[in-house]
Design a protein around this motif. Structure first.
Motif, short mmCIF file in Angstrom:
data_model
loop_
_atom_site.label_atom_id
_atom_site.label_comp_id
_atom_site.label_asym_id
_atom_site.label_seq_id
_atom_site.Cartn_x
_atom_site.Cartn_y
_atom_site.Cartn_z
N ARG A 8 0.84 -1.21 0.00
CA ARG A 8 0.00 0.00 0.00
C ARG A 8 0.87 1.26 0.00
NH1 ARG A 8 -5.36 1.66 1.05
NH2 ARG A 8 -5.32 3.92 0.71
N ASP A 12 0.69 4.00 -3.01
CA ASP A 12 0.22 5.36 -2.74
C ASP A 12 1.16 6.43 -3.29
OD1 ASP A 12 -2.14 4.76 -1.57
OD2 ASP A 12 -1.39 4.80 0.50
N SER A 29 -4.10 -5.53 -2.59
CA SER A 29 -3.90 -4.15 -2.15
C SER A 29 -4.32 -3.22 -3.26
CB SER A 29 -2.44 -3.92 -1.78
OG SER A 29 -2.23 -2.60 -1.37
N ASN A 31 -4.29 1.38 -4.15
CA ASN A 31 -3.87 2.69 -3.63
C ASN A 31 -5.06 3.63 -3.52
OD1 ASN A 31 -4.37 3.38 -6.26
ND2 ASN A 31 -2.28 4.15 -6.70
N GLU A 42 -9.98 -0.12 0.51
CA GLU A 42 -9.22 -1.34 0.31
C GLU A 42 -9.77 -2.47 1.17
OE1 GLU A 42 -4.55 -1.89 0.03
OE2 GLU A 42 -5.24 -1.89 2.12
#
Length: 868
Positions: A8, A12, A29, A31, A42
């Protein structure tokens, strides 16, 4: 979970919507961009098959084809997904395997292809907000759900000190001080989970943090907006710094007025009381609720004139401040005096709306002033009766008041004094006033002064001295108002004191001892002694005071002198006496004492003054001079008083002592057809030395007669003389140097022997140089048994002999040079043609010329013999 968190964090960092799928197609996962695109968090999709959950059916409501979740090569396709809010969205999809065989899952990249993107919508909204709020003084800040700053207006830049490019993309908590900064992310997470609004849509006061670290109060309003299913927060900030300062200043001023020691009252323009502070209530005795709404005339005492109130209202209604003193009445009926100031208060238009009255209780001051006035009147009356000069001066030292006594002191009227300064009245500078002129004035430091001596000039030009005492007078503000003081005329006293002071200094400084005795006390003790008497007697001043002359008596004090002193005391008469007294250390001294009685105004003898002169040195000098005179007479009686002339020889001699008595000795005489010549030097210059010379002369003459009869020579004579005188010389700690010779006329033979004396000089009639006659021999008086060497030579007519002592050769000039043997020989040869007597005078003249101004340090003896 650590792997998912790491994925993550990496995802991001990208602005594109990214997802990581397991090999099974389940979501591992995603972002923030993917969350904004799908509308799902998520955690809502993690572990679920991604495509079956998001793919929307086509128009025929058929199930769309599902992409492979683990392709072996990049796969691109267009899909239609259904967002969480139910809206459908066409997207482009790229799927990349995370491993070569596809077992490691895949990376999914999504991009919307329907109309404007969410980012475009946000940019459009941001531009609109910036256009609307960009010119506002307040700050505008837009953040997303994660707290990242998406919009930072110009007002926010000024407020927080950050430029927009420095703030965009950073977490909004950077604008918050601790502890709010650390807790902010938790606030956002709690809101996203619970949906409970705490500050959304509500404004409140908070604290902001600037770029430089300083904090400031601000008002924060927070709103919530949605764009394409994404939530954003809009914050409007308003700086409260000036408002807070104004509030604090208002609170301070309000507290200052309320707690002021000055009474404060505010009325409307009609005179109705609207506010009084606590001091006004305590001053009047009325509680505030009994005064509010009432007219101040309720406090009037009827003692203040109505005209004064009329002038008061005329002044303040005309917009002019009024100041004055009024007498009001308290609630309990007691009167009080107040110093009052009334000021009109105006609104923004300049219209009078209220009146502000300030009162200060001056009741005690009024009483003190009245008491002071009465005291001053009494003081001035007393001063006039006492004859002292009472005065007042302004802060610059100019007289504003003078009592009539100034006419007695300075010969001037009070009117002549007014307007002058104290310096104007001072005497002109003179040598005696130099110290007074350079001394600091007591008025300058603005503090009281006492008994300061001033030197004034009388109107008739006489000198006037006063003792001045004064003090400064200050008003309530501590400002110097005036000086008040009194001068007491001390001219007569100062003249007497100056004379007495000079007399005392003279008595203290004289080298003779002075004492004052109390004639009325038993034993007539000392009540004053000067320093010189302490030096003379060795007793301290304290030891002498309270004692009489008995303290100085000793074993050799003459009783007759004491009786003479006693009679003078008993009969109150004067006397002069020389008496031997004793110092504290037991050493005697001669006191030339004079005693004089002192009478008072009634003629009664109250004191004696004794004057003591230590004349011990003078007595000693007189005694020594007497001894030296005796010694001189003895010495002169020993020396030949005229030259000796025989058919075969002519002899002359001289002796010049350096002091009264010399140690040198010479003699010549004829005995049984022979001529004896002797020159000697006895150590010392005292009577003892003179007596030894007498003994030497007597012994020598006796021995010469004896020696001649026995046909003995000079050497044997010196040996006998040494043995005879040895005991006396040793006892007297003296010794003798001597040269002795005998001239035998029949053979013209000269026999001689020497006992440590300077060898004589022989100058032959036809000689060109001087020859020393010497023979070995020890001085007389050192060893008892001594043998002396004897010499002899034949002389011829015209030969000359010069006998001398070391006072000739050791004579020194100012430069320290000695006359010496060489100069003596030259002088002897130069004056060889003179007779013995004249030759001696010539040589002595040469010695004195050489010595110049230098004093003679030793005796001189010289004998010259010439063979005929």
């Amino acid at each position: 979970m650590e792997t998912v968190a790491a994925d993550r964090a990496i995802l991001d960092a990208f602005d594109e919507a990214l997802c990581i799928l397991e090999a099974s197609g389940a979501l591992r996962s995603m972002n923030r961009a993917a969350e904004r695109l799908t509308g799902y968090c998520e955690r809502e999709l993690r572990g679920q098959p991604f495509f079956p959950r998001l793919l929307a059916p086509d128009a025929d409501d058929c199930e769309p084809p599902s992409p492979s979740p683990s392709p072996r090569a990049r796969e691109r396709l267009s899909l239609r997904i259904r967002r969480k809010d139910g809206r459908t969205l066409d997207v482009r999809c790229e799927i990349d395997a995370l491993s070569g065989n596809g077992d490691g899952g895949s990376l999914l990249k999504l991009r919307s292809v329907d109309g404007p993107t969410e980012a475009d919508a946000l940019d459009e909204t941001t531009k609109k907000l910036e256009t609307i709020f960009g010119g506002m003084v307040d700050g505008l800040v837009v953040i997303n759900e994660a707290g990242d700053i998406l919009l930072f207006s110009r007002g926010a830049e000024k407020l927080f000190g950050y430029r927009a490019e420095e703030a965009l993309g950073r977490n909004v908590k950077m604008l918050m001080p601790s502890p709010y900064r650390e807790a902010h992310d938790g606030y956002l997470a709690a809101y996203r989970e619970t949906g409970v609004k705490k500050i959304i849509g509500v404004g409140r006061e908070v604290v902001g943090r600037r770029k430089n670290g300083t904090t400031f109060p601000m008002y924060l309003s927070i709103g919530e907006i949605w764009l394409d299913g994404t939530r954003y927060f809009v914050g409007v900030t308003h700086d409260l710094t000036r408002l807070k300062r104004a509030e604090d200043r208002l609170l301070t001023l309000s507290a200052a007025v309320e707690q002021s020691p000055i009474a404060v009252m505010i009325t409307n323009k009609d005179g109705e009381i609207e506010y009084v502070n606590s001091r006004f209530a305590s001053l009047t005795g009325y509680p505030p609720h009994e005064l509010i709404g009432r007219n101040p005339r309720m406090l009037q005492s009827k003692r203040t004139e109505s005209d004064q109130y009329r002038r008061l209202w005329e002044s303040i209604r005309a917009g002019v401040e009024w100041r004055g003193q009024i007498q009001d009445r308290r609630k309990d009926g007691k009167l009080y005096w107040a110093s009052e100031i009334i000021t009109p208060l105006r609104d923004a238009k300049g219209e009078i709306t209220h009146y502000l009255a300030i009162q200060q209780d001056i009741t005690e001051q009024k009483r003190d002033k009245e008491a002071l006035f009465e005291s001053e009147q009494r003081f001035r009356q007393i001063a006039d009766m006492a004859g002292d000069w009472l005065w007042e001066q302004d802060p610059d030292g100019r007289y504003t008041y003078s009592s009539g006594a100034v006419e007695d002191v300075l010969g001037m009227t009070p009117e002549e004094i007014l307007g002058k300064t104290y310096v104007d009245l001072f005497a002109k500078e003179s040598a005696n006033d130099a110290a007074l002129k350079t001394a600091p004035r007591p008025i300058a430091p603005r503090r009281a002064f006492h008994r300061v001596v001033n030197h004034y000039r009388h109107k008739n030009d006489g000198d006037v001295f006063t003792e001045s005492t004064g003090a400064p007078i200050f008003d309530e503000a501590g400002r110097l108002v005036k000086w008040r003081g009194v001068d007491h005329d001390i001219t007569s006293r100062k003249t007497f004191e100056d004379m007495l002071r000079v007399r005392n200094r003279a008595i203290e400084a004289v080298p003779i001892g002075i004492a004052v005795w109390d004639a009325q006390a038993p034993r007539v003790p000392n009540i004053y002694v000067n320093p010189a008497l302490s030096r003379i007697t060795g007793f301290t001043r304290e030891e002498l005071l309270g004692h009489s002359l008995h303290l100085l008596r000793g074993p050799e004090t003459d009783p007759a002198a004491l009786e003479e002193i006693r009679n003078a005391i008993v009969h109150r008469t004067s006397c002069q006496v020389v008496v031997k007294f004793y110092r504290k250390d037991g050493v005697s001294f001669w006191d030339e004492l004079s005693i004089s009685p002192v009478a008072n105004e009634a003629g009664r003898i109250t004191h004696f003054v004794s004057v003591h002169a230590d004349i011990s040195d003078r007595r000693r000098v007189e005694e020594n001079r007497h001894e030296l005179e005796i010694a001189k007479q003895i010495q002169l009686s020993l020396l030949p008083n005229a030259p000796l002339r025989t058919p075969h020889m002519e002899i002359a001699g001289i002796c010049v002592p350096a002091t009264h008595v010399g140690g040198d000795y010479f003699d010549y005489f004829e005995n049984s057809g022979v001529v004896d010549i002797v020159i000697a030097d006895v150590s010392g210059h005292s009577v003892g030395a003179a007596l030894i010379m007498t003994e030497v002369r007597s012994t020598l003459r006796a021995e010469t007669r004896k020696a001649t009869n026995a046909l003995s020579g000079p050497a044997e004579l010196l040996r006998d003389l040494n043995e005879l005188l040895h005991e006396d010389l040793t006892a007297a700690d003296l010794f003798i140097t001597m040269f002795y010779c005998r001239f035998l006329p029949q053979t013209r033979t000269l026999q001689y022997a020497n006992a440590g004396q300077n060898p004589p000089l022989l100058l032959r009639a036809d000689g060109a140089v001087c020859v020393q006659l010497d023979a070995d021999g020890l001085v007389l008086g050192v060893v008892r048994a001594v043998d002396f060497k004897e010499g002899s030579l034949e002389l011829a007519a015209g030969d000359k002999l010069l006998f001398y002592t070391d006072g000739i050769t050791e004579a020194q000039n100012r430069q320290g040079d000695f006359f010496g043997l060489e100069r003596l020989s030259a002088a002897f040869m130069q004056h060889r043609g003179l007779s013995p007597r004249d030759l001696i005078k010539a040589v002595l003249a040469d010695v004195r010329a050489f010595r110049g101004a230098a004093p003679a340090t030793d005796d001189v003896a010289m004998v010259v013999a010439q063979v005929c």
